[in-house]
Design an enzyme around this catalytic site. Structure first.
Site, PDB file in Angstrom:
ATOM      1  N   THR A  13      54.823  61.505  50.852  1.00 25.76           N
ATOM      2  CA  THR A  13      55.063  62.199  52.320  1.00 25.76           C
ATOM      3  C   THR A  13      55.885  63.260  52.087  1.00 25.76           C
ATOM      4  O   THR A  13      56.282  63.677  50.909  1.00 25.76           O
ATOM      5  CB  THR A  13      55.744  61.056  53.375  1.00 25.76           C
ATOM      6  N   GLY A 168      52.305  71.109  53.587  1.00 23.17           N
ATOM      7  CA  GLY A 168      50.940  70.417  53.985  1.00 23.17           C
ATOM      8  C   GLY A 168      49.850  71.291  53.461  1.00 23.17           C
ATOM      9  O   GLY A 168      48.754  70.748  53.096  1.00 23.17           O
ATOM     10  N   CYS A 171      50.684  70.388  49.108  1.00 20.33           N
ATOM     11  CA  CYS A 171      50.927  69.150  48.440  1.00 20.33           C
ATOM     12  C   CYS A 171      49.681  68.398  48.974  1.00 20.33           C
ATOM     13  O   CYS A 171      49.494  68.336  50.222  1.00 20.33           O
ATOM     14  CB  CYS A 171      52.255  68.681  48.725  1.00 20.33           C
ATOM     15  N   THR A 174      50.602  65.459  51.652  1.00 19.79           N
ATOM     16  CA  THR A 174      51.221  65.970  52.897  1.00 19.79           C
ATOM     17  C   THR A 174      49.988  66.428  53.789  1.00 19.79           C
ATOM     18  O   THR A 174      49.399  67.257  53.138  1.00 19.79           O
ATOM     19  CB  THR A 174      52.573  66.832  52.520  1.00 19.79           C
TER      20      THR A 174
END
EC number: 3.4.25.2
Length: 183
Positions: A13, A168, A171, A174
């Site tokens: 995360t 986001g 990654c 994410t």
């Protein structure tokens, strides 16, 4: 641990905490990954803790370990009522109670004055610049937040949100489903 090393653990995360103008914001993405599979896209990994929601917390790492770390920290916060004291007391427990062992998780916690990282090994770290970035996309979010702090007048909440969005985009662990809390 690299999320790809153990495909049977739910983890990965991105969480960020940013301070600006007397405000602090903690933001996190909503993706839960099991191995290389997205299991959920709208998890809530950022919460308010404490008697009056005066502490913001976000978690990254193995889900079960993160929830354990959350519960242990929240119990200390309820008992002591102050962020730094609760974190130090939790760290003391790690040194004396073998049952805690090593949790594969990190917490980013912040109140109006202090930001801390609490690790699943009992470490408590205060960042020198007031920015915390943890999780698989933490480096990307940290870079984005530092650039936005240095070159814009955006508020803490907007910077935290944009940092997660940028992470986001880069990654794979994410997403852009951002949950943000602010004090």
């Amino acid at each position: 641990m690299d999320p790809s090393q153990n495909p049977n653990i739910v983890h990965a995360t991105t969480i960020i905490s940013v301070r600006r103008g007397g405000h602090v914001a903690v933001a996190g993405d909503g993706q839960v990954t099991l191995g290389h599979t997205v299991m959920k896209g709208n998890a809530r990994k950022v919460r308010r803790l404490g008697r009056e929601g005066q502490v913001l917390a976000g978690f990254a790492g193995a889900a079960a370990d993160a929830f354990t770390l959350f519960e242990l920290f929240e119990a200390k916060l309820d008992k002591h009522g102050q962020l730094t004291r609760a974190a130090v007391e939790l760290a003391k427990d790690w040194r004396t109670e073998r049952r805690l062992g090593k949790l594969e998780a990190l917490l980013a916690v912040a109140d109006k004055e202090t930001s801390l990282i609490i690790s699943g090994t009992g470490d408590v770290i205060e960042p020198e610049d007031g920015i915390i970035a943890i999780g698989s996309g933490g480096s990307y979010a940290l870079s984005a937040a530092r650039a936005l702090l240095a070159h814009t007048e955006l508020d803490a909440k907007t910077i935290a949100t944009e940092a997660i969005n940028i992470a986001g985009d880069i990654c794979i662990y994410t997403n852009r489903n951002v949950v943000v809390e602010e004090l």
